[in-house]
Write an enzyme that holds these catalytic residues in place. Structure first.
Site, PDB file in Angstrom:
ATOM      1  N   LYS A  10      24.189  67.384  73.106  1.00 27.51           N
ATOM      2  CA  LYS A  10      24.273  66.837  71.764  1.00 27.51           C
ATOM      3  C   LYS A  10      24.027  67.941  70.717  1.00 27.51           C
ATOM      4  O   LYS A  10      23.577  69.051  71.063  1.00 27.51           O
ATOM      5  CB  LYS A  10      23.248  65.702  71.623  1.00 27.51           C
ATOM      6  CG  LYS A  10      23.586  64.459  72.462  1.00 27.51           C
ATOM      7  CD  LYS A  10      22.512  63.401  72.272  1.00 27.51           C
ATOM      8  CE  LYS A  10      22.828  62.113  73.001  1.00 27.51           C
ATOM      9  NZ  LYS A  10      21.746  61.116  72.840  1.00 27.51           N
ATOM     10  N   TYR A  50      30.321  55.354  72.178  1.00 22.22           N
ATOM     11  CA  TYR A  50      29.119  54.518  72.199  1.00 22.22           C
ATOM     12  C   TYR A  50      29.470  53.049  72.014  1.00 22.22           C
ATOM     13  O   TYR A  50      28.736  52.318  71.352  1.00 22.22           O
ATOM     14  CB  TYR A  50      28.152  54.978  71.101  1.00 22.22           C
ATOM     15  CG  TYR A  50      27.363  56.229  71.459  1.00 22.22           C
ATOM     16  CD1 TYR A  50      26.600  56.305  72.631  1.00 22.22           C
ATOM     17  CD2 TYR A  50      27.358  57.332  70.618  1.00 22.22           C
ATOM     18  CE1 TYR A  50      25.865  57.443  72.950  1.00 22.22           C
ATOM     19  CE2 TYR A  50      26.622  58.479  70.935  1.00 22.22           C
ATOM     20  CZ  TYR A  50      25.884  58.520  72.102  1.00 22.22           C
ATOM     21  OH  TYR A  50      25.150  59.644  72.421  1.00 22.22           O
ATOM     22  N   ASN A 123      17.385  63.718  71.710  1.00 20.50           N
ATOM     23  CA  ASN A 123      17.106  63.812  73.145  1.00 20.50           C
ATOM     24  C   ASN A 123      18.095  64.703  73.894  1.00 20.50           C
ATOM     25  O   ASN A 123      18.255  64.584  75.106  1.00 20.50           O
ATOM     26  CB  ASN A 123      17.009  62.418  73.767  1.00 20.50           C
ATOM     27  CG  ASN A 123      18.284  61.619  73.637  1.00 20.50           C
ATOM     28  OD1 ASN A 123      19.260  62.090  73.073  1.00 20.50           O
ATOM     29  ND2 ASN A 123      18.287  60.411  74.165  1.00 20.50           N
ATOM     30  N   HIS A 126      23.603  63.543  76.565  1.00 14.40           N
ATOM     31  CA  HIS A 126      24.111  62.240  77.007  1.00 14.40           C
ATOM     32  C   HIS A 126      24.538  62.401  78.457  1.00 14.40           C
ATOM     33  O   HIS A 126      25.162  63.414  78.820  1.00 14.40           O
ATOM     34  CB  HIS A 126      25.324  61.801  76.178  1.00 14.40           C
ATOM     35  CG  HIS A 126      26.062  60.663  76.824  1.00 14.40           C
ATOM     36  ND1 HIS A 126      25.644  59.351  76.718  1.00 14.40           N
ATOM     37  CD2 HIS A 126      27.144  60.648  77.641  1.00 14.40           C
ATOM     38  CE1 HIS A 126      26.455  58.578  77.417  1.00 14.40           C
ATOM     39  NE2 HIS A 126      27.365  59.336  77.990  1.00 14.40           N
ATOM     40  N   GLU A 137      34.318  57.413  80.530  1.00 13.19           N
ATOM     41  CA  GLU A 137      33.942  58.460  79.578  1.00 13.19           C
ATOM     42  C   GLU A 137      34.710  59.759  79.833  1.00 13.19           C
ATOM     43  O   GLU A 137      35.130  60.440  78.899  1.00 13.19           O
ATOM     44  CB  GLU A 137      32.436  58.711  79.651  1.00 13.19           C
ATOM     45  CG  GLU A 137      31.631  57.552  79.078  1.00 13.19           C
ATOM     46  CD  GLU A 137      30.124  57.751  79.175  1.00 13.19           C
ATOM     47  OE1 GLU A 137      29.399  56.920  78.628  1.00 13.19           O
ATOM     48  OE2 GLU A 137      29.673  58.735  79.812  1.00 13.19           O
TER      49      GLU A 137
HETATM   50  P1  AMP Z   1      22.213  55.335  76.648  1.00 12.03           P
HETATM   51  O1  AMP Z   1      23.660  54.932  76.702  1.00 12.03           O
HETATM   52  O2  AMP Z   1      21.260  54.296  77.136  1.00 12.03           O
HETATM   53  O3  AMP Z   1      21.988  56.719  77.167  1.00 12.03           O
HETATM   54  O4  AMP Z   1      21.866  55.432  75.096  1.00 12.03           O
HETATM   55  C1  AMP Z   1      22.668  56.230  74.301  1.00 12.03           C
HETATM   56  C2  AMP Z   1      21.839  56.897  73.271  1.00 12.03           C
HETATM   57  O5  AMP Z   1      21.436  55.959  72.306  1.00 12.03           O
HETATM   58  C3  AMP Z   1      20.541  57.518  73.770  1.00 12.03           C
HETATM   59  O6  AMP Z   1      20.737  58.768  74.362  1.00 12.03           O
HETATM   60  C4  AMP Z   1      19.788  57.625  72.474  1.00 12.03           C
HETATM   61  O7  AMP Z   1      20.269  58.736  71.724  1.00 12.03           O
HETATM   62  C5  AMP Z   1      20.200  56.345  71.777  1.00 12.03           C
HETATM   63  N1  AMP Z   1      19.247  55.265  72.039  1.00 12.03           N
HETATM   64  C6  AMP Z   1      19.171  54.485  73.135  1.00 12.03           C
HETATM   65  N2  AMP Z   1      18.187  53.576  73.026  1.00 12.03           N
HETATM   66  C7  AMP Z   1      17.629  53.774  71.797  1.00 12.03           C
HETATM   67  C8  AMP Z   1      16.569  53.162  71.071  1.00 12.03           C
HETATM   68  N3  AMP Z   1      15.881  52.124  71.571  1.00 12.03           N
HETATM   69  N4  AMP Z   1      16.274  53.647  69.856  1.00 12.03           N
HETATM   70  C9  AMP Z   1      16.961  54.660  69.323  1.00 12.03           C
HETATM   71  N5  AMP Z   1      17.976  55.283  69.960  1.00 12.03           N
HETATM   72  C10 AMP Z   1      18.312  54.865  71.177  1.00 12.03           C
END
Ligand code: AMP
Length: 159
Positions: A10, A50, A123, A126, A137
């Site tokens: 990222k 996303y 973080n 991805h 993806e």
């Molecule tokens: P994931 O597909 O679960 O990896 O989520 C995609 C991205 O969304 C994560 O890498 C974070 O950057 C963001 N994300 C996921 N959950 C949260 C949350 N509860 N609060 C804020 N950002 C989130």
């Protein structure tokens, strides 16, 4: 058993100049990078990538974050690559990600901190969540002619 997974470095990973260190984690584990490019995505593309999160309260911040600079997209291949990549990357929240993982070693942002300030969680990475997501993806991010087949030392030592 041999799978492909999508990994994004990222904008925070790119801007912190730790791309090499992060990519090394995957190479050291024997995963093969079969596609790699730097891309600066737009709103439309972010919503495609996303799509599972567009209606969530954190989406706007997440979109702003992912659009804040170029990302490095990688297609990686290996045994149970989706699970292996996620193990190397660590939990979504850097503060609670295990030491030894990329997020645990290179970041420490917490939901507590980011929620209080209304900022996205930084973080670094991805990583596809499951095999179906990985296949979708990779199709979204890479054209067929951007994916490569070649041998690494791991083909004789691991596979
Ligand atoms: P994931 O597909 O679960 O990896 O989520 C995609 C991205 O969304 C994560 O890498 C974070 O950057 C963001 N994300 C996921 N959950 C949260 C949350 N509860 N609060 C804020 N950002 C989130």
């Amino acid at each position: 058993m041999i799978e492909k997974s999508l990994v994004l470095l990222k904008p925070d990973a790119v801007q912190r100049c730790i791309m090499g260190k992060v990519i090394t984690r995957f190479e050291d584990a024997g995963l093969k990078i079969i596609g790699m490019k730097m891309v600066w995505v737009d709103e439309v593309f972010s919503k495609k990538h996303y799509k599972a999160h567009v209606d969530k309260p954190f989406y706007n911040g997440l979109e702003k974050f992912i659009l804040s600079g170029p990302v490095v997209a990688m297609a990686v291949e290996g045994i149970s690559a989706v699970e292996t990549v996620r193990k190397i990357v660590g939990g979504t929240e850097p503060k609670s990600a295990q030491p030894g993982t990329i997020r645990g070693d290179f970041a420490h942002h917490s939901y507590h901190y980011t929620d209080a300030r209304g900022v996205p969680i930084r973080n670094l990475i991805h990583a596809s969540g499951n095999k179906k997501e990985a296949d979708e993806e990779i199709k979204l991010w890479f054209k067929k002619n951007e994916m490569h087949t070649y041998n690494t030392v791991h083909d004789s030592h691991v596979l």
